[in-house]
Each structure stands twice: as structure tokens, then as C-alpha cells.
Scaffold this active site. Structure first.
Site, PDB file in Angstrom:
ATOM      1  CB  SER A 108      -0.950   0.013   1.207  1.00 51.94           C
ATOM      2  OG  SER A 108      -2.037  -0.848   0.986  1.00 51.94           O
TER       3      SER A 108
ATOM      4  CE1 TYR B   2      -3.812  -0.149   4.930  1.00 56.76           C
ATOM      5  CE2 TYR B   2      -2.232  -0.986   6.518  1.00 56.76           C
ATOM      6  CZ  TYR B   2      -2.654  -0.830   5.205  1.00 56.76           C
ATOM      7  OH  TYR B   2      -1.906  -1.357   4.188  1.00 56.76           O
TER       8      TYR B   2
ATOM      9  CE  LYS C  34      -3.756   0.956  -1.082  1.00 55.66           C
ATOM     10  NZ  LYS C  34      -4.561   0.626   0.110  1.00 55.66           N
TER      11      LYS C  34
ATOM     12  CE1 TYR D  97      -4.376  -0.932  -4.904  1.00 54.81           C
ATOM     13  CE2 TYR D  97      -5.262  -3.161  -4.923  1.00 54.81           C
ATOM     14  CZ  TYR D  97      -4.848  -2.040  -4.232  1.00 54.81           C
ATOM     15  OH  TYR D  97      -4.907  -2.027  -2.860  1.00 54.81           O
TER      16      TYR D  97
ATOM     17  CB  VAL E 212      -0.192  -5.905   4.346  1.00 56.07           C
ATOM     18  CG1 VAL E 212      -1.413  -5.185   4.878  1.00 56.07           C
ATOM     19  CG2 VAL E 212      -0.296  -6.147   2.847  1.00 56.07           C
TER      20      VAL E 212
END
Length: 312
Positions: free
Chosen positions: A71, A248, A74, A196, A266
Site C-alpha cells: 500500500s 489504516y 498508493k 493495481y 502489509v
């Protein structure tokens, strides 16, 4: 912001001590296993790097070992999309904290296919759609962008992680098709998902990640090349969303205790931006129940506290 006081402190020694301290802590958390390729990573690895905007790089432990950035990718996708489409992006994705798990479908349905922010999965998939629509070869553009930022051509995608992501991406696919049903995904869904999963599977080290993101600590200008990566306003916006939504459901606690814009993945990595000073990257694969690296959290918290790096 003036961080000159920090140079009175022996940073290299402290960074090494932090890694040794982290390794001595009781093993808590567990390696991500919902993506099988990540479950095979050796859990005892610990790396820490600090890249400053004046060109210094401090690191210790497994800071040169590559890991799946997941992530954290992103951030980079968001910057590319902001550069490509400008303010129109915010009509399709918002900038508010989610308050629900990063892969929630319920919220997406309730809010008519508009993701809460670019750092939850639905938001990042929307960003992937923008990139697929606006680049003829979006995956190549993405990896080239990272290589440029890291100053290294030897950066690649882990094919095993990529295939594992695709095989176990049903929930992400459900979100993509739900957004498509609301007209908020414009490209072919399978191409969007491929992009993605690809960006999440990029492998970088702590040193490379810290170096790559220094432009966010330097008002959008990469300090090593003096090239403008994004506008000063967009660097501010990215850091603002990171502060509220990058960790998160632990984002509020991280802002409260550490006080830095940050993003976790993660794969066990965490990056924290210190505007006007530099970037911290910590990595260790065992995650807490929020999905954040247990030892990574510990090291960044201790380093920020010791050096007085909170932006608040």
C-alpha cells in the site's frame, strides 16, 4: 521548519541502537498471510533508514533488503494521477478518513461508488483507473517513475507476489466492479486491477523508499536531482491525507503519538514524512491487528520522539 537542532544528536548510532532494540523485543504480531507470497517472508527481519533533504542517508539492519511495498505504492500512484488530471481527481475520490477497514465494500456502496480517500483500497483502485486511462502503458510508467525517484534502474516487480495478488484479489475486484456500476471506473476493470496489483508488488528497500519520497519533505522538489516531482500545493495535500488516513484504522493514534504524515503496507514497511527534514522508512514483516508493522511502529515512534520530529 527548522530541524537544525537534530544534528547535535548522534543519529547513526541511534539508528543502529533502534534496530538492535527492536530485534530484542518479544515477537508480536504475524506476517500477512492473505496473500500467500507474503507469508513466506522471514519474519525476524528489521530495517530502518532515514534520508534527509540535505543528502544524508542513515540506515541499519536490513535496510538494503528489498520487500513488497504494497500500500505504500498508493502514494506514488496518487502523485502521478494528481500530476496528470489536476483538481478534477477530487470529484471522483474524496480526502476524508474512512473509519472502516481499508477494504470495506459497505461504505463504497453507501457512498455511491466514490471512495473516501486515495489510501484505502477502493481509492487506490480508482487512482489505478486514472493511470490506465491516461497512460498508454501505465505499469511501465509507474515503474519508471519509481526508478527515477530512487535513482536506480534495478527496481522490479516481484512476479510471485504479483501472481499471488491476482489470484487472491476477489474483494478488490468486487470493489472495482461496484465502482464501475456507479460509473466511477472508466477503463476496463481487468486492466485496472492488473495495474493495481502490479504497483503493490514492486520491491524496494528502506533506503530506496526513504530516498524516493524525499520530495514530499521538500515541497515537491526531489533534493537529489532538484527536479519538481509535484507542486508545493500537491505535496501539502498528499501529506495532509497521509496524516489522517495513511495508517489504516491506526491513523488517529499515529498522529496522536508520533505526529508525522505516514503510510504503511502489509509487506511490513512504513514511511513517515518529516516536512523540511527528510523521510523515515522502517520495515519488519510482523503486523499488528491494524495491518501495521509492530517493530516498524516502535522504531519510528522512538526515532521521532528522540529527534523531536512531530509536525505538531
Amino acid at each position: 521548519m527548522d530541524w537544525t537542532v537534530k544534528h547535535e544528536f548522534d543519529i547513526p548510532t541511534f539508528v543502529q541502537q533502534l534496530v538492535e532494540e527492536a530485534r530484542a523485543l518479544p515477537a508480536t504480531g504475524k506476517v500477512a498471510d492473505y496473500i500467500p507470497a507474503l507469508a513466506n517472508v522471514k519474519p525476524e527481519q528489521v530495517g530502518l533508514a532515514l534520508a534527509t533533504i540535505d543528502g544524508k542517508l542513515y540506515s541499519a539492519g536490513d535496510a538494503q533488503t528489498g520487500f513488497s511495498i504494497q500500500s505504500i505504492s498508493k502514494i506514488l500512484g496518487l502523485v502521478m494521477a494528481m500530476n496528470r488530471v489536476g483538481d478534477s481527481l477530487w470529484q471522483r475520490v474524496h480526502m476524508e478518513p474512512s473509519g472502516l477497514p481499508f477494504n470495506s465494500i459497505v461504505q463504497l456502496e453507501y457512498e455511491h461508488g466514490i471512495p473516501r480517500n486515495p489510501f484505502i483500497n477502493a481509492g487506490a483502485i480508482l487512482i489505478a483507473d486514472v493511470l490506465v486511462k491516461h497512460y498508454s502503458a501505465s505499469r511501465q510508467a509507474f515503474i519508471s517513475f519509481i526508478r527515477q525517484l530512487a535513482g536506480c534502474e534495478q527496481i522490479f516487480v516481484d512476479e510471485g507476489v504479483f501472481q499471488s495478488e491476482k489470484q487472491h484479489g476477489s474483494r478488490n475486484a468486487a470493489m472495482a466492479y461496484l465502482m464501475k456500476s456507479f460509473g466511477n471506473i472508466e477503463a476496463d476493470v481487468e486492466r485496472v486491477l492488473e495495474h493495481y496489483f502490479y504497483q503493490c508488488s514492486v520491491t524496494l528497500s528502506c533506503q530506496q523508499l526513504a530516498t524516493s519520497l524525499t520530495f514530499l519533505a521538500n515541497r515537491g522538489v526531489h533534493p537529489q536531482t532538484n527536479g519538481m516531482i509535484c507542486s508545493r500545493r500537491d505535496a501539502h495535500r498528499v501529506n495532509a491525507i497521509l496524516s489522517t488516513s495513511g495508517m489504516y484504522d491506526q491513523s488517529g493514534e499515529f498522529a496522536f503519538t508520533v505526529g508525522l504524515p505516514a503510510k504503511s503496507g502489509v509487506g511490513g514497511g512504513i514511511v513517515a514524512i518529516v516536512p523540511g527534514y527528510g523521510v523515515i522508512c522502517a520495515w519488519s514483516p510482523r503486523l499488528n491487528h491494524f495491518g501495521n508493522s509492530c517493530l516498524g511502529m516502535h522504531m519510528i515512534t522512538r526515532l521521532a520522539e528522540q529527534l523531536g520530529l512531530s509536525v505538531y
